[in-house]
Scaffold this motif. Structure first.
Motif, mmCIF file in Angstrom:
data_model
loop_
_atom_site.group_PDB
_atom_site.id
_atom_site.type_symbol
_atom_site.label_atom_id
_atom_site.label_comp_id
_atom_site.label_asym_id
_atom_site.label_seq_id
_atom_site.Cartn_x
_atom_site.Cartn_y
_atom_site.Cartn_z
ATOM 1 N N PRO A 69 11.814 6.263 4.852
ATOM 2 C CA PRO A 69 10.551 6.977 4.668
ATOM 3 C C PRO A 69 9.687 6.428 3.540
ATOM 4 O O PRO A 69 8.476 6.612 3.536
ATOM 5 N N ALA A 70 10.310 5.772 2.570
ATOM 6 C CA ALA A 70 9.570 5.165 1.461
ATOM 7 C C ALA A 70 10.181 3.796 1.175
ATOM 8 O O ALA A 70 11.333 3.538 1.510
ATOM 9 N N PRO A 71 9.429 2.898 0.571
ATOM 10 C CA PRO A 71 9.950 1.559 0.264
ATOM 11 C C PRO A 71 11.102 1.597 -0.734
ATOM 12 O O PRO A 71 11.250 2.549 -1.514
ATOM 13 N N ASP A 72 11.909 0.526 -0.729
ATOM 14 C CA ASP A 72 13.073 0.453 -1.614
ATOM 15 C C ASP A 72 12.700 0.638 -3.077
ATOM 16 O O ASP A 72 13.455 1.243 -3.848
ATOM 17 N N ILE A 73 11.541 0.116 -3.485
ATOM 18 C CA ILE A 73 11.160 0.213 -4.890
ATOM 19 C C ILE A 73 11.029 1.661 -5.344
ATOM 20 O O ILE A 73 11.303 2.006 -6.495
ATOM 21 N N VAL A 74 10.624 2.539 -4.416
ATOM 22 C CA VAL A 74 10.511 3.968 -4.753
ATOM 23 C C VAL A 74 11.893 4.529 -5.082
ATOM 24 O O VAL A 74 12.078 5.207 -6.099
ATOM 25 N N TYR A 75 12.862 4.238 -4.225
ATOM 26 C CA TYR A 75 14.205 4.747 -4.466
ATOM 27 C C TYR A 75 14.816 4.148 -5.727
ATOM 28 O O TYR A 75 15.457 4.856 -6.512
ATOM 29 N N ARG A 76 14.624 2.841 -5.935
ATOM 30 C CA ARG A 76 15.169 2.212 -7.138
ATOM 31 C C ARG A 76 14.573 2.837 -8.394
ATOM 32 O O ARG A 76 15.272 3.039 -9.388
ATOM 33 N N THR A 77 13.267 3.139 -8.344
ATOM 34 C CA THR A 77 12.620 3.754 -9.496
ATOM 35 C C THR A 77 13.136 5.165 -9.721
ATOM 36 O O THR A 77 13.486 5.562 -10.844
ATOM 37 N N LEU A 78 13.217 5.946 -8.644
ATOM 38 C CA LEU A 78 13.681 7.326 -8.753
ATOM 39 C C LEU A 78 15.107 7.418 -9.269
ATOM 40 O O LEU A 78 15.441 8.316 -10.051
ATOM 41 N N PHE A 79 15.963 6.495 -8.819
ATOM 42 C CA PHE A 79 17.379 6.589 -9.133
ATOM 43 C C PHE A 79 17.755 5.913 -10.449
ATOM 44 O O PHE A 79 18.932 5.856 -10.798
ATOM 45 N N SER A 80 16.779 5.424 -11.185
ATOM 46 C CA SER A 80 17.080 4.662 -12.388
ATOM 47 C C SER A 80 17.308 5.530 -13.616
ATOM 48 O O SER A 80 17.832 5.050 -14.619
ATOM 49 N N SER A 81 16.934 6.805 -13.556
ATOM 50 C CA SER A 81 16.985 7.643 -14.756
ATOM 51 C C SER A 81 17.180 9.100 -14.373
ATOM 52 O O SER A 81 16.492 9.619 -13.493
ATOM 53 N N ALA A 129 27.091 4.287 -8.607
ATOM 54 C CA ALA A 129 27.990 3.428 -7.827
ATOM 55 C C ALA A 129 28.055 3.878 -6.386
ATOM 56 O O ALA A 129 28.080 3.059 -5.458
ATOM 57 N N GLY A 130 28.065 5.192 -6.170
ATOM 58 C CA GLY A 130 28.122 5.718 -4.809
ATOM 59 C C GLY A 130 26.885 5.376 -4.000
ATOM 60 O O GLY A 130 26.972 5.080 -2.799
ATOM 61 N N LEU A 131 25.720 5.401 -4.642
ATOM 62 C CA LEU A 131 24.485 5.026 -3.951
ATOM 63 C C LEU A 131 24.525 3.564 -3.524
ATOM 64 O O LEU A 131 24.095 3.216 -2.414
ATOM 65 N N ALA A 132 25.055 2.705 -4.394
ATOM 66 C CA ALA A 132 25.184 1.294 -4.042
ATOM 67 C C ALA A 132 26.174 1.114 -2.889
ATOM 68 O O ALA A 132 25.946 0.322 -1.961
ATOM 69 N N ASN A 133 27.279 1.864 -2.936
ATOM 70 C CA ASN A 133 28.241 1.820 -1.835
ATOM 71 C C ASN A 133 27.576 2.192 -0.512
ATOM 72 O O ASN A 133 27.776 1.545 0.517
ATOM 73 N N ASP A 134 26.794 3.277 -0.557
ATOM 74 C CA ASP A 134 26.199 3.797 0.671
ATOM 75 C C ASP A 134 25.132 2.861 1.234
ATOM 76 O O ASP A 134 24.969 2.754 2.450
ATOM 77 N N ALA A 135 24.409 2.190 0.351
ATOM 78 C CA ALA A 135 23.419 1.227 0.824
ATOM 79 C C ALA A 135 24.108 0.090 1.572
ATOM 80 O O ALA A 135 23.673 -0.320 2.661
ATOM 81 N N ALA A 136 25.217 -0.407 1.007
ATOM 82 C CA ALA A 136 25.963 -1.479 1.666
ATOM 83 C C ALA A 136 26.605 -0.981 2.959
ATOM 84 O O ALA A 136 26.622 -1.693 3.975
ATOM 85 N N LEU A 137 27.119 0.239 2.915
ATOM 86 C CA LEU A 137 27.764 0.835 4.085
ATOM 87 C C LEU A 137 26.773 0.964 5.234
ATOM 88 O O LEU A 137 27.068 0.599 6.378
ATOM 89 N N MET A 169 0.824 -1.211 0.000
ATOM 90 C CA MET A 169 0.000 0.000 0.000
ATOM 91 C C MET A 169 0.858 1.260 0.000
ATOM 92 O O MET A 169 0.635 2.191 -0.765
ATOM 93 N N ILE A 170 1.910 1.272 0.885
ATOM 94 C CA ILE A 170 2.790 2.437 0.945
ATOM 95 C C ILE A 170 3.525 2.615 -0.381
ATOM 96 O O ILE A 170 3.634 3.718 -0.909
ATOM 97 N N ALA A 171 4.015 1.488 -0.921
ATOM 98 C CA ALA A 171 4.734 1.565 -2.195
ATOM 99 C C ALA A 171 3.837 2.119 -3.289
ATOM 100 O O ALA A 171 4.252 2.959 -4.092
ATOM 101 N N ARG A 172 2.577 1.657 -3.332
ATOM 102 C CA ARG A 172 1.668 2.146 -4.369
ATOM 103 C C ARG A 172 1.429 3.642 -4.227
ATOM 104 O O ARG A 172 1.348 4.367 -5.227
ATOM 105 N N ARG A 173 1.316 4.100 -2.974
ATOM 106 C CA ARG A 173 1.068 5.526 -2.766
ATOM 107 C C ARG A 173 2.229 6.376 -3.280
ATOM 108 O O ARG A 173 2.026 7.385 -3.956
#
Length: 327
Positions: free
Chosen positions: A176-188, A240-248, A1-5
């Motif tokens: 604050p938002a589900p991972d899918i939101v960030y993945r979508t935002l950061f894809s383009s 690449a930096g975003l991926a680094n920071d997620a792992a960090l 539900m949160i992801a859809r919103r």
């Protein structure tokens, strides 16, 4: 539900772009990206260090302070954080961490590897010792600098730092938002640019600044929030930096550092309603770093909104006590 919103909000932004006209929007996007890339390239230098090339910028005069930027940022975000929380009278040294802008990805992009990179940059700039300020994902890098290169760090400020959450705290970290939101935002770049331009308040809320909080902060803090978001463009230059920071961050939240070995004075600043870097982590740091001071605000979110003037005063007084008084 949160992801859809949240996806609906992103979709609304894209629909607005479509309504305005795809051709006009794309021309505006290309113009913006050209200007942003030119500004970023003109505002920094690249140092040849023994750890490889490192992008950085220096602003101001006075004692040096190394500022380590947060997730999705780079040297320009570091300069912004330095201006807002450190202020005049200091020489702010702001690097771009691995995988952000013109600092290339490294084989060891862990917090330890990034701390070594900071030491290499200090060597290249002939800065023997300095205070270090880290915000969000920059906090673990600052911590590792103090652990691995203790002789280089005279004092440390940790703002909204991603830190170990003891299981006994019962706290569950949530973004604050589900991972899918960030993945979508950061894809383009185009997608992220469109959301920034037509759905900025919703995007700010997804990073922890609720509409209620945005409504009551002063204009200069609204400008700070907007600049933090704008500074993530072009988002694909941070992939690449975003991926680094997620792992960090994932590692920092579950693995305690040997913080009892830190000898430099430390100031920890956190907000109780921060859901990204939860306050239990800041409390843990203050309890396990000898002599550390904790400043805990009841609200403000991840960007510590509503408290910037107080924090700047606190940071400047702390740096002065640590022997780095402003010029």
């Amino acid at each position: 539900m949160i992801a859809r919103r949240w996806l609906k909000r992103i979709g609304a932004g894209l629909l607005a772009i479509t309504v305005l006209g795809a051709g006009l929007a794309y021309r505006a996007y290309r113009s913006d990206m050209t200007a942003i890339r030119a500004r970023l390239e003109a505002g920094s230098q690249v140092a040849a260090t023994r750890c490889g090339p490192v992008e950085y910028a220096i602003r101001g005069e006075g004692p040096p302070v190394v500022v380590v930027h947060a997730t999705g940022g780079s040297y320009d975000q570091g300069l912004l954080i330095g201006r807002v929380f450190v202020g005049d009278g200091y020489r702010v040294i702001a690097p771009s961490r691995f995988g952000h802008l013109r600092t290339p990805q490294a084989a060891d992009a862990t917090a330890e590897g990034q701390a070594d990179m900071l030491a290499c940059l200090m060597d290249a700039l002939r800065v023997e010792r300095a205070p270090v300020l880290g915000m969000s994902a920059g906090g673990p890098v600052a911590l590792q600098l103090a652990l691995r290169h203790a002789e280089r760090v005279t004092a440390m400020v940790l703002l909204s730092t991603a830190a170990y959450i003891p299981p006994s705290s019962g706290v569950v970290r949530r973004l604050p938002a589900p991972d899918i939101v960030y993945r979508t935002l950061f894809s383009s770049d185009f997608l992220f640019w469109g959301v920034v331009r037509v759905a900025g308040p919703a995007l700010a809320a997804s990073f922890g600044a609720t509409p209620e909080l945005q409504a009551r902060i002063p204009p200069e803090e609204k400008a700070f929030l907007a600049a933090m978001i704008e500074g993530m463009l072009p988002i694909r230059m941070h992939t690449a930096g975003l991926a680094n920071d997620a792992a960090l961050a994932d590692r920092s939240f579950v693995t305690p550092y040997p913080t009892e070995r830190i000898g430099a004075p430390v100031l920890v600043v956190q907000a109780q309603d921060d859901t990204a870097a939860v306050p239990a982590g800041g409390v843990y740091l203050a309890e396990h770093i000898p002599g550390a001071k904790l400043v805990l605000y009841p609200d403000g979110g991840h960007a510590l909104l509503g408290h910037h003037a107080e924090i700047k005063a606190e940071v400047r007084a702390f740096l002065g006590r640590a022997g780095a008084a402003p010029r």
